[in-house]
Design a protein around this motif. Sequence first.
Motif, PDB file in Angstrom:
ATOM      1  N   LEU A 137      10.847   1.168   0.825  1.00 12.86           N
ATOM      2  CA  LEU A 137      11.742  -0.013   0.431  1.00 12.86           C
ATOM      3  C   LEU A 137      12.632  -0.404   0.771  1.00 12.86           C
ATOM      4  O   LEU A 137      12.530  -1.833   1.433  1.00 12.86           O
ATOM      5  N   GLN A 138      13.443   0.346   1.455  1.00 16.21           N
ATOM      6  CA  GLN A 138      14.592  -0.371   2.545  1.00 16.21           C
ATOM      7  C   GLN A 138      13.640  -1.031   3.915  1.00 16.21           C
ATOM      8  O   GLN A 138      14.347  -1.955   3.928  1.00 16.21           O
ATOM      9  N   THR A 139      12.825  -0.313   4.270  1.00 21.26           N
ATOM     10  CA  THR A 139      12.353  -1.636   5.227  1.00 21.26           C
ATOM     11  C   THR A 139      11.795  -2.497   5.210  1.00 21.26           C
ATOM     12  O   THR A 139      11.337  -3.416   5.952  1.00 21.26           O
ATOM     13  N   VAL A 140      11.149  -2.933   4.013  1.00 13.99           N
ATOM     14  CA  VAL A 140      10.193  -4.245   3.178  1.00 13.99           C
ATOM     15  C   VAL A 140      11.132  -4.700   3.057  1.00 13.99           C
ATOM     16  O   VAL A 140      11.302  -6.042   3.698  1.00 13.99           O
ATOM     17  N   GLU A 141      12.976  -4.661   2.415  1.00 14.03           N
ATOM     18  CA  GLU A 141      13.663  -4.801   2.651  1.00 14.03           C
ATOM     19  C   GLU A 141      14.338  -5.573   4.037  1.00 14.03           C
ATOM     20  O   GLU A 141      14.281  -6.916   4.234  1.00 14.03           O
ATOM     21  N   GLU A 142      14.450  -5.061   4.955  1.00 11.00           N
ATOM     22  CA  GLU A 142      14.825  -5.033   5.967  1.00 11.00           C
ATOM     23  C   GLU A 142      13.754  -7.306   7.074  1.00 11.00           C
ATOM     24  O   GLU A 142      14.173  -6.701   7.426  1.00 11.00           O
ATOM     25  N   MET A 143      12.717  -6.494   6.577  1.00 13.24           N
ATOM     26  CA  MET A 143      11.781  -7.395   7.105  1.00 13.24           C
ATOM     27  C   MET A 143      11.904  -8.509   6.116  1.00 13.24           C
ATOM     28  O   MET A 143      12.029  -8.992   6.863  1.00 13.24           O
ATOM     29  N   GLU A 144      12.420  -8.148   4.998  1.00 10.09           N
ATOM     30  CA  GLU A 144      12.386  -9.778   4.648  1.00 10.09           C
ATOM     31  C   GLU A 144      13.424 -10.864   5.412  1.00 10.09           C
ATOM     32  O   GLU A 144      13.619 -11.602   5.248  1.00 10.09           O
ATOM     33  N   ALA A 145      14.596  -8.890   5.240  1.00 11.13           N
ATOM     34  CA  ALA A 145      16.149  -9.793   6.094  1.00 11.13           C
ATOM     35  C   ALA A 145      15.383 -10.476   7.451  1.00 11.13           C
ATOM     36  O   ALA A 145      15.881 -11.424   7.336  1.00 11.13           O
ATOM     37  N   MET A 146      14.700 -10.418   7.846  1.00 10.58           N
ATOM     38  CA  MET A 146      14.391 -10.184   9.142  1.00 10.58           C
ATOM     39  C   MET A 146      13.679 -11.544   9.217  1.00 10.58           C
ATOM     40  O   MET A 146      13.641 -12.898  10.544  1.00 10.58           O
ATOM     41  N   LYS A 147      12.429 -11.329   8.601  1.00  8.22           N
ATOM     42  CA  LYS A 147      11.207 -12.622   8.438  1.00  8.22           C
ATOM     43  C   LYS A 147      12.713 -14.270   7.973  1.00  8.22           C
ATOM     44  O   LYS A 147      12.258 -14.892   8.444  1.00  8.22           O
ATOM     45  N   ASN A 148      13.239 -14.024   7.232  1.00  7.72           N
ATOM     46  CA  ASN A 148      15.011 -14.873   6.734  1.00  7.72           C
ATOM     47  C   ASN A 148      15.402 -15.424   7.571  1.00  7.72           C
ATOM     48  O   ASN A 148      15.963 -16.750   7.825  1.00  7.72           O
ATOM     49  N   GLN A 149      15.723 -14.443   8.361  1.00 11.64           N
ATOM     50  CA  GLN A 149      16.204 -14.504  10.086  1.00 11.64           C
ATOM     51  C   GLN A 149      15.604 -15.298  10.574  1.00 11.64           C
ATOM     52  O   GLN A 149      16.146 -16.650  11.728  1.00 11.64           O
ATOM     53  N   ILE A 150      14.212 -15.110  10.782  1.00 17.29           N
ATOM     54  CA  ILE A 150      13.204 -15.886  11.656  1.00 17.29           C
ATOM     55  C   ILE A 150      13.259 -17.320  10.939  1.00 17.29           C
ATOM     56  O   ILE A 150      13.190 -18.198  11.999  1.00 17.29           O
ATOM     57  N   VAL A 151      12.830 -17.333  10.179  1.00 22.42           N
ATOM     58  CA  VAL A 151      12.966 -19.106   9.686  1.00 22.42           C
ATOM     59  C   VAL A 151      14.833 -19.842   9.805  1.00 22.42           C
ATOM     60  O   VAL A 151      13.629 -20.977  10.374  1.00 22.42           O
ATOM     61  N   GLU A 152      15.280 -18.978   9.638  1.00 22.61           N
ATOM     62  CA  GLU A 152      16.757 -19.681  10.036  1.00 22.61           C
ATOM     63  C   GLU A 152      16.483 -20.242  11.000  1.00 22.61           C
ATOM     64  O   GLU A 152      17.201 -21.021  11.326  1.00 22.61           O
TER      65      GLU A 152
ATOM     66  N   PRO B 129       1.035  -1.279   0.278  1.00 21.53           N
ATOM     67  CA  PRO B 129      -0.046  -0.431  -0.064  1.00 21.53           C
ATOM     68  C   PRO B 129       0.982   1.502  -0.182  1.00 21.53           C
ATOM     69  O   PRO B 129       1.746   1.347   0.290  1.00 21.53           O
ATOM     70  N   SER B 130       0.248   2.630  -0.724  1.00 21.84           N
ATOM     71  CA  SER B 130       0.785   3.406  -1.058  1.00 21.84           C
ATOM     72  C   SER B 130       1.172   4.435   0.659  1.00 21.84           C
ATOM     73  O   SER B 130       0.253   4.282   2.050  1.00 21.84           O
ATOM     74  N   PRO B 131       1.930   5.052   1.178  1.00 19.91           N
ATOM     75  CA  PRO B 131       2.115   5.614   2.436  1.00 19.91           C
ATOM     76  C   PRO B 131       0.894   6.900   2.844  1.00 19.91           C
ATOM     77  O   PRO B 131       0.027   6.194   4.042  1.00 19.91           O
ATOM     78  N   GLU B 132       0.153   6.750   1.873  1.00 21.46           N
ATOM     79  CA  GLU B 132      -0.925   7.254   1.929  1.00 21.46           C
ATOM     80  C   GLU B 132      -1.993   6.485   2.991  1.00 21.46           C
ATOM     81  O   GLU B 132      -2.860   6.650   3.408  1.00 21.46           O
ATOM     82  N   GLU B 133      -2.237   5.721   2.139  1.00 25.66           N
ATOM     83  CA  GLU B 133      -3.361   4.568   1.985  1.00 25.66           C
ATOM     84  C   GLU B 133      -2.806   3.781   4.286  1.00 25.66           C
ATOM     85  O   GLU B 133      -3.728   3.215   4.224  1.00 25.66           O
ATOM     86  N   LEU B 134      -1.432   3.770   4.071  1.00 31.54           N
ATOM     87  CA  LEU B 134      -0.942   3.712   5.283  1.00 31.54           C
ATOM     88  C   LEU B 134      -1.086   4.391   6.466  1.00 31.54           C
ATOM     89  O   LEU B 134      -1.766   3.873   7.420  1.00 31.54           O
ATOM     90  N   ASN B 135      -1.583   5.485   5.946  1.00 30.71           N
ATOM     91  CA  ASN B 135      -2.044   6.301   6.743  1.00 30.71           C
ATOM     92  C   ASN B 135      -3.664   6.412   7.199  1.00 30.71           C
ATOM     93  O   ASN B 135      -4.066   5.962   8.611  1.00 30.71           O
ATOM     94  N   ASN B 136      -4.325   6.002   6.382  1.00 30.67           N
ATOM     95  CA  ASN B 136      -5.295   6.270   6.206  1.00 30.67           C
ATOM     96  C   ASN B 136      -5.888   4.778   7.213  1.00 30.67           C
ATOM     97  O   ASN B 136      -6.454   4.748   8.497  1.00 30.67           O
ATOM     98  N   MET B 137      -4.849   3.667   6.866  1.00 27.05           N
ATOM     99  CA  MET B 137      -5.691   2.544   7.563  1.00 27.05           C
ATOM    100  C   MET B 137      -4.917   2.589   9.082  1.00 27.05           C
ATOM    101  O   MET B 137      -5.769   2.150  10.258  1.00 27.05           O
ATOM    102  N   TRP B 138      -3.902   3.441   9.682  1.00 26.75           N
ATOM    103  CA  TRP B 138      -3.779   3.756  10.765  1.00 26.75           C
ATOM    104  C   TRP B 138      -4.849   4.695  11.406  1.00 26.75           C
ATOM    105  O   TRP B 138      -4.894   3.568  12.692  1.00 26.75           O
ATOM    106  N   THR B 139      -4.895   5.153  10.735  1.00 24.69           N
ATOM    107  CA  THR B 139      -5.535   6.577  11.225  1.00 24.69           C
ATOM    108  C   THR B 139      -7.250   5.938  11.863  1.00 24.69           C
ATOM    109  O   THR B 139      -7.581   5.574  13.198  1.00 24.69           O
ATOM    110  N   ASN B 140      -7.856   4.490  10.702  1.00 32.89           N
ATOM    111  CA  ASN B 140      -9.158   4.011  11.719  1.00 32.89           C
ATOM    112  C   ASN B 140      -8.872   2.740  12.466  1.00 32.89           C
ATOM    113  O   ASN B 140      -9.695   2.625  13.451  1.00 32.89           O
ATOM    114  N   VAL B 141      -7.677   2.836  12.445  1.00 33.73           N
ATOM    115  CA  VAL B 141      -7.626   1.406  13.234  1.00 33.73           C
ATOM    116  C   VAL B 141      -7.336   1.864  14.906  1.00 33.73           C
ATOM    117  O   VAL B 141      -8.460   1.422  15.470  1.00 33.73           O
ATOM    118  N   VAL B 142      -6.928   2.824  14.677  1.00 29.23           N
ATOM    119  CA  VAL B 142      -6.868   3.711  16.150  1.00 29.23           C
ATOM    120  C   VAL B 142      -7.598   4.114  16.303  1.00 29.23           C
ATOM    121  O   VAL B 142      -7.872   5.224  18.226  1.00 29.23           O
TER     122      VAL B 142
END
Length: 103
Positions: free
Chosen positions: A47-62, A4-17
Amino acid sequence: MVQPSPEELNNMWTNVVGGKKKGRTYGTGVFQSSSSPSLFPSSSSTLQTVEEMEAMKNQIVELTQKCEANDAKFAKFDKLEELVKKHIPQVFQDEEDNESDDN
């Protein structure tokens, strides 16, 4: 996976809280006067955050696989210990006697 775009994420967060209260949105940190607070970073840092999350997921699997392998080794050790107790009980009796002498 579609990100999702940053604007969509902002809207989702605002709704969630539960929406804005007194012009603020919970969890956004500093008061933001704009109608759409920038809760999430720009797309390049996203994008960097997504890449970091993928790296963390891989590390969790390992690490999960390593834990499962260790669990299997400990299970084999427990079986071996039971066999030794069954066939050479005096080894464990001597150990128990030493522990009781220490107390």
